[in-house]
Motif scaffolding. Structure first.
Motif, short mmCIF file in Angstrom:
data_model
loop_
_atom_site.label_atom_id
_atom_site.label_comp_id
_atom_site.label_asym_id
_atom_site.label_seq_id
_atom_site.Cartn_x
_atom_site.Cartn_y
_atom_site.Cartn_z
N ILE A 298 10.43 48.69 -15.28
CA ILE A 298 10.46 48.06 -13.97
C ILE A 298 9.06 48.01 -13.36
N VAL A 299 8.32 49.12 -13.45
CA VAL A 299 6.94 49.15 -12.93
C VAL A 299 6.09 48.14 -13.68
N ARG A 300 6.23 48.10 -14.98
CA ARG A 300 5.46 47.17 -15.81
C ARG A 300 5.79 45.71 -15.44
N GLU A 301 7.06 45.43 -15.25
CA GLU A 301 7.48 44.07 -14.89
C GLU A 301 6.98 43.70 -13.50
N ALA A 302 7.00 44.66 -12.58
CA ALA A 302 6.51 44.40 -11.23
C ALA A 302 5.02 44.04 -11.26
N ALA A 303 4.24 44.80 -12.02
CA ALA A 303 2.81 44.53 -12.12
C ALA A 303 2.55 43.17 -12.76
#
Length: 375
Positions: A298-303
């Protein structure tokens, strides 16, 4: 809330730092600011200065939590700008002023994106490794049970605005060990009449420093002797008391337990060898911060959605973060936000949180919240 207002809040917090367990005024200030966002509930710790802020109570939707830290360090600031620390020997040398301000900014923007329930954690005493555990165990927080929890830490040495992510272990486990050795004083002219701990201290320093080399572990381990004391400064006296302090560190929680076990074995050995009474105690325990794969995704996708540079380190960071206690309770992730490749390092006396990161973190939190609540 506009950026200028956020920066003024950040500078106010920077100018008025408080040490772990003493964040009374910091907490009061932050609560006053957070009330302006009309939360559904604000719950204060019974024993501590942390608090929990809740928005949109809806038991049918996943609860997403975000955590920030609010304490400062016992470091004298050497910066000369007009908002430098007013408190002698205390400074926000780790950026918790910026972390907390980012959370406030996120709270002000929630009204525009609020869909699923969200909870904001304001936590003290991170620097001593005690705050998260105390916060979670506090009687006022017994109802805290989110589906996911996220946090960030600013990271000097990485490009400004870059997002640092890592699956599994993000940062190391560590603990401080204090060893007291008690013998008997005597006149320095007759050391044979006393029981000196001096040679025992020498043995312990060597044994502790070489623990990573002499035993088998699952992953990286490190031991650092950080302080010793032998007797008093009295040239006519053979010492009868000593202390040795060290930091034990690993990427694996079981390895940290093993380091503690071997340290205690060596203490017992020197106790018997030199006829000393010994005492071992531990302080500032940090478990390894272990990220959940889905939360990291999720963090990776947000970035990626925000077109931010993503950096994935090959190994965990050697420093510790007590956010680990939250990821032991529920799934979640800690990620980094780059503070600049030439920025002063964390815990340096000239460090200052870069205000350019405030909107970056807020945008990341908003996107993480959006993605998490839709999963």
């Amino acid at each position: 809330m506009d950026l200028d207002k956020l920066i003024s809040i950040r500078k106010h917090l920077h100018q008025n730092p408080e040490l772990s367990h003493k964040e009374k005024e910091t907490s009061r200030f932050l609560k006053n600011e957070i009330q302006k966002t009309s939360p559904a509930d604000l719950i204060s710790q019974q024993n501590g200065h942390g608090f929990l802020v809740k928005y949109k109570k809806d038991k049918s939707r996943p609860v997403i939590a975000f955590r920030t830290d609010i304490d400062a360090l016992p470091i004298q600031e050497i910066n000369t700008f007009d908002y430098k620390s007013r408190n002698q020997g205390v400074g926000h040398k780790c950026g918790h002023d910026g972390h907390a301000t980012s959370m406030l900014g996120f709270a002000h923007e929630l009204k525009d994106v609020l869909d699923a329930p969200v909870e904001l954690i304001f936590q003290g005493a991170e620097e001593t490794g005690e705050g998260a555990d105390l916060w979670l165990k506090d009687t006022a927080m017994q109802g805290f049970n989110p589906d996911k929890v996220f946090a960030h830490h600013n990271l000097p040495g990485f490009p400004l605005h870059s997002i640092i992510v890592r699956n599994n272990v993000f940062s190391a486990a560590s603990v401080g060990v204090s060893i007291k050795l008690k013998g008997k004083t005597s006149h320095a002219g007759h050391p044979e009449r006393g029981i000196s701990p001096a040679l025992a201290v020498a043995d312990l320093i060597k044994n502790i420093e070489t623990l990573p080399k002499n035993y088998k572990y699952n992953d990286f381990t490190l031991t650092t002797v950080i302080h010793t004391l032998i007797g008093e400064i009295a040239f006519g006296t053979t010492p009868g008391y000593a202390e040795v302090r060290a930091t034990l560190r690993s990427f694996d929680n079981d390895d940290l337990d093993t380091l503690c076990k071997y340290t205690e074995q060596h203490v017992q050995e020197v106790s018997q060898k030199y006829g000393l009474k010994t005492e071992v105690s531990y302080q500032e325990y940090f478990p390894a911060t272990e990220n959940d794969d889905q939360s990291v995704d999720i963090v990776r996708e947000a970035a990626k959605n925000l077109d931010m540079e993503i950096i994935e380190p090959d190994e965990p960071f050697r420093w510790s973060e007590d956010f680990a206690h939250f990821t032991l309770k529920t799934t979640g992730a800690l990620f980094g936000v780059g503070s600049g490749t030439d920025h002063p390092a964390l815990h340096n006396p000239d460090y200052d949180y870069p205000d350019e990161l405030l909107p970056t973190v807020i945008k990341m939190y908003k996107e993480i919240y959006r993605l998490s609540s839709s999963k």
